[in-house]
Design a protein around this motif. Structure first.
Motif, PDB file in Angstrom:
ATOM      1  N   VAL A   1      43.981  39.687  39.560  1.00 19.15           N
ATOM      2  CA  VAL A   1      44.941  39.243  38.541  1.00 19.15           C
ATOM      3  C   VAL A   1      44.504  39.743  37.159  1.00 19.15           C
ATOM      4  N   THR A   2      43.213  39.645  36.871  1.00 14.59           N
ATOM      5  CA  THR A   2      42.748  40.148  35.567  1.00 14.59           C
ATOM      6  C   THR A   2      42.895  41.666  35.512  1.00 14.59           C
ATOM      7  N   ALA A   3      42.758  42.325  36.672  1.00 13.21           N
ATOM      8  CA  ALA A   3      42.896  43.784  36.702  1.00 13.21           C
ATOM      9  C   ALA A   3      44.335  44.220  36.491  1.00 13.21           C
ATOM     10  N   LEU A   4      45.267  43.271  36.470  1.00 13.43           N
ATOM     11  CA  LEU A   4      46.655  43.596  36.131  1.00 13.43           C
ATOM     12  C   LEU A   4      46.916  43.305  34.651  1.00 13.43           C
ATOM     13  N   GLY A   5      45.876  43.002  33.904  1.00 15.29           N
ATOM     14  CA  GLY A   5      46.037  42.801  32.467  1.00 15.29           C
ATOM     15  C   GLY A   5      46.411  41.377  32.088  1.00 15.29           C
TER      16      GLY A   5
END
Lengths: 237, 306, 349
Positions: free
Chosen positions: B190-194
């Motif tokens: 989820v964090t890797a999707l910004g």
């Protein structure tokens, strides 16, 4: 720093547990086109991408995106500098529908759904299906589509053709070519045929360091260099 | 027959309380990997906050109850958000320390309740000088299949059903809900999707705190009292509900809460009669947990932390 | 193994603890009366019991990585079972203790076998549930055995004279010291054994233990049974020192064991001992402090928190987790590095 580069990596060190996986990785990715990140298995290619994303802690070194130092930023802030990430194991959200997976990754409310559905028409048809019930190839399409949905400057793509049937490999390669027209791509790829087809530049890792940085064609059309640097055809492969 | 109906509805009422507590625990654990021992403090403080209102406000029984519930709810939400911001957030990525801190908070806050309000239960709602403390229709009974059911049981069940429907809709149809569902599956992606997933942490703690406080207020109605040990005793059953229902699953929590509430009530009545022992209901729930784990250990293991 | 030089301090300390009941020394603040007074000896004995019990808990949590919330159950077993045997069933003490020895292995074997089918937080919750069942059984007084809230008035007749009566407190103290030393020696031997190495490997990375072809389950069960067995004997000493009180069956009681271990420092040889000892002492002193007039005269905002020992201990625990994750046993090293750094800075300037 020159802004002709999309990404500058300088002296990057990463420890995973006790093993020193990246031991001072430095390279640049020029704007536009595809740069292939190559190397033997377990040499730290995936770790490099994860370190660029801030998903694994870096013990030393710096990362600059379009000349801006992002080393100390948390992952989500790095991504908002215009990066799309397609992880090695796809990591689609199995319990979410295809459409929800895409909607989740959309930033700023102007997702390029037309582009994505044009590249992967199947995704439109399967919009309401849970991603966990898709085939491996379809999941890969979702993962790539998530990265293409936003107008990213740089895409980090980790082994998109891994474990795919030959027909799907071609489909993914076409998508990569199309994506390369829109963004700069740093691509980890074990399938040298695909790498040769799409990549202009190549960076080769070995022993936790960069051992080759230059034109992809030059490297990949030289079987001896390929064997020497990538170990293909060697005893271990 | 009428006994069975009474037991069933009472069990559902109890299950409603468990669900309100377990749903927050389950979301917090699913999203953040934190087993929140301080959740008991949300229950107790919520109940006492509502009780405090009833001692300080003079209005009709209905108005007082609504005001007290709203105040308890807000108090729980604020307490939850504060604890997340001050104590949990600085220990991000250190899950063991996060659990330990919630243990410390549970002990400290529990002791604080004793210190402030004493060990004795307080009548709830407390309306000095009034003849009735609850709205009269709540004290009345409704006869179903020969069983005379106190009406407050229906209130508890209705609140839980509304919360279940609301939470489910929220998770399904809002963007925060989407982020929470995705985060329960794979937080780092989820964090890797910004997406700044930490914002949702404060949010789930606030929601968990509010729902636990709501359970505290309803338990005050159910038992006609609030007491300093309320949080701890309800929390243990909520933990069991979370384990049986599966971490991070609201629907699972609802089913498990009903099962635990019913088993407890049935065993309490039938086995207690037979064994001449009032602890049968609680112990039966422990057996239910052990049985479920023996039959399906793999289905109940928490998701792999990442 | 300890090198002779490193053994000097513990051996001297042990010698001091052995002769302590003969020392008529007043230590203000720490103790209310001289060291050889019954009250102080009783408190010291309790501190030693919890040093041992905390170490038994650390075998699970600090060495094997098993977060149990049910350790109180086995401690309570050691309190209740002998009390019921000698009081209700009028057994002799040896018979009661033999029963305790058997049940303190059999019960954790069965409950551990079930709980260890799950891992991590689910394990914590299952152990909590079993301990809670114990609490319910004790509170609801089935067949009038446990005495509910009142506890049991222990039948002293079958007990030897030297454990009864205020004047004999020093014998109880030595018994408690013997218990703490025994737990320490057993724990040390267990940690040094091949099973002990597997425990630590499980704690660090259970998956890797499986990869090298070992089944973690029997090793975890061994740790669980050993830790529970040791805790049960601590419970028996509590019975002699304090008597039967239902509070030993509560979840809060298990949580305080966790607090002791973390306070002292997990997974270190002396950490849990120090933590158990310090926590018990602190708890007692804070209780006394709470009763004092200068606290009672304070305004409510200060009086209420200061008169709740558990509030202060909980807050201290949170502070330790935040600022000194290694616990008390890491203080010497922290101090050393602080002094060292300052010295280095001074010599540099």
């Amino acid at each position: 720093m020159s802004t002709a580069t999309a990404l500058d990596v300088n002296d990057l060190h990463v420890y995973l547990g006790e093993s020193h996986v990246l031991q001072g990785v430095s390279f640049s990715v020029a704007k536009g086109g595809v740069t292939a990140l190559l190397g033997r298995n377990g040499v730290g290619k995936t770790t490099t991408l994860r370190a660029l994303m801030g998903l694994v802690p870096r013990s030393r070194g710096s990362v600059e995106v379009q000349g801006e130092n992002v080393t100390r930023l948390p992952t989500h802030a790095i991504v908002r500098r215009g990066i799309g990430y397609v992880p090695e194991d796809r990591d689609v959200f199995a319990g979410l529908t295809v459409e929800e997976n895409l909607r989740l990754s959309e930033r700023g409310g102007n997702g390029r759904y037309d582009l994505v559905y044009d590249l992967f028409p199947e995704l439109r048809e399967r919009g309401r299906q849970r991603a966990g019930t898709l085939s491996g190839g379809q999941q890969q399409m979702v993962a790539i589509a998530r990265a293409l949905l936003n107008d990213n400057d740089l895409l980090l793509i980790d082994e998109p053709t891994k474990g795919l049937a030959p027909l799907l490999v071609t489909e993914v390669a076409v998508a990569l070519e199309r994506a390369a027209e829109l963004s700069t791509i740093l691509l980890v790829e074990q399938n040298l045929g695909v790498a040769k087809r799409v990549a202009e530049h190549a960076v080769v890792l070995d022993g936790g360091r960069v051992v080759y940085e230059g034109a992809a064609g030059e490297l990949l059309s030289n079987p001896e260099r390929v064997r020497e640097l990538l170990g293909v055809g060697g005893a271990g492969h | 027959m009428s006994t069975l109906v009474l037991l069933t509805i009472t069990g559902l009422g109890l299950g409603a309380l468990y669900f309100l507590i377990a749903s927050g625990l389950s979301l917090i654990y699913g999203l953040m990997g934190v087993l929140n021992f301080a959740h008991g403090a949300f229950i107790t403080f919520g109940a006492y906050a509502a009780w405090w209102i009833t001692t300080h406000v003079e209005a009709s029984a209905e108005a007082e109850l609504i005001l007290a519930t709203a105040f308890g709810l807000v108090f729980g939400a604020v307490l939850g958000a504060l604890i997340e911001l001050v104590f949990i957030r600085p220990l991000y990525r250190r899950p063991i320390e996060q659990v330990l801190v919630t243990v410390g908070l549970a002990l400290a806050l529990g002791a604080l309740v004793f210190g402030i309000w004493g060990a004795d239960p307080k009548l709830f709602p407390d309306r000095p000088g009034e003849e009735i403390s609850l709205p009269s229709w709540m004290i009345d009974t409704t006869t179903i299949l020969g069983a005379r059911i106190p009406n407050d049981r229906f209130v508890e069940i209705a609140v839980a059903v509304v919360v279940l429907a609301g939470l489910t809709a929220f998770l399904r149809f809002t963007r925060i809900g989407l982020i929470i569902r995705a985060g329960v599956e794979n937080r780092s992606m989820v964090t890797a999707l910004g997406i700044d997933v930490r914002k949702t942490f404060t949010f789930v703690f606030a929601v968990g705190g509010a729902l636990a406080a709501l359970a505290g207020v309803l338990s005050g109605i159910y038992f006609s009292t609030v007491d300093p040990g309320r949080g701890t005793s309800l929390l243990i059953f909520a933990f069991i509900v979370v384990v049986i229902g599966g971490f991070g699953s609201i629907g699972g929590s609802a089913v498990a809460a009903v099962a635990v509430g019913l088993v407890q009530q049935y065993a309490n009545y039938y086995a207690a009669d037979w064994l001449d022992w009032s602890g049968a209901g609680d112990v039966a729930v422990m057996f239910l947990l052990a049985g479920v784990l023996l039959l399906r250990p793999e289905g109940l293991a928490p998701k792999v932390a990442h | 193994m300890m090198t002779p030089r490193r053994a000097v301090v513990p051996v001297l300390l042990l010698a001091l603890l052995i002769v302590l009941p003969f020392l008529s020394v007043d230590i203000p603040v720490l103790f209310g009366g001289p060291l050889d007074s019954p009250g102080t000896l009783n408190l010291l004995a309790l501190c030693l019991v919890f040093a041992g019990v905390a170490l038994s808990y650390d075998l699970l949590f600090g060495y094997t990585g098993l977060l149990s919330f049910g350790h109180a159950l086995y401690f309570a077993l050691g309190v209740y079972l002998p009390a019921i045997a000698v009081t209700e069933w009028e057994w002799s003490l040896p018979a009661a203790l033999a029963l305790l020895a058997v049940v303190a292995i059999a019960l954790p074997l069965v409950l551990g076998a079930v709980s260890l089918r799950v891992t991590g937080i689910a394990f914590a919750m299952v152990t909590l549930a079993f301990a809670q069942a114990g609490n319910v059984i004790v509170q609801t007084n089935p067949g009038g055995l446990t005495g509910g809230d009142e506890g049991i008035i222990l039948n002293f007749d079958p007990l030897p004279d030297f454990v009864v009566g205020i004047v004999n407190t020093k014998y109880l103290y030595w018994l408690a010291l013997g218990y703490a030393v025994a737990v320490f020696l057993i724990a040390r031997a267990a940690i040094g054994s091949s099973a002990g190495h597997v425990w630590r490997a499980i704690r660090d990375n259970e998956r890797r233990v499986e990869v090298i072809g070992l089944r973690p389950y029997p090793y975890k069960l061994l740790a669980f049974v050993l830790a529970s067995f040791l805790a049960a004997w601590g419970g028996f000493l509590w019975l002699l020192l304090i008597g039967v009180t239902p509070e030993v069956t509560t979840a809060t009681f298990t949580l305080t064991l966790l607090v002791m271990v973390v306070l002292g420092g997990t997974g270190t040889r002396f950490g849990a001992l120090v933590g158990g000892f310090a926590y018990t002492l602190l708890d007692n002193r804070l209780r006394n402090l709470a009763g004092e007039e200068r606290i009672q005269d304070l305004p409510d905002v200060l009086r209420v928190p200061l008169s709740e020992p558990l509030f202060l201990l909980g807050a201290l625990f949170v502070a330790i987790v935040f600022f000194a994750p290694g616990g008390i046993s890491s203080f010497p090293a922290r101090l050393r590095s602080l002094v060292y750094r300052r010295a280095a800075k001074e010599s540099a300037s």
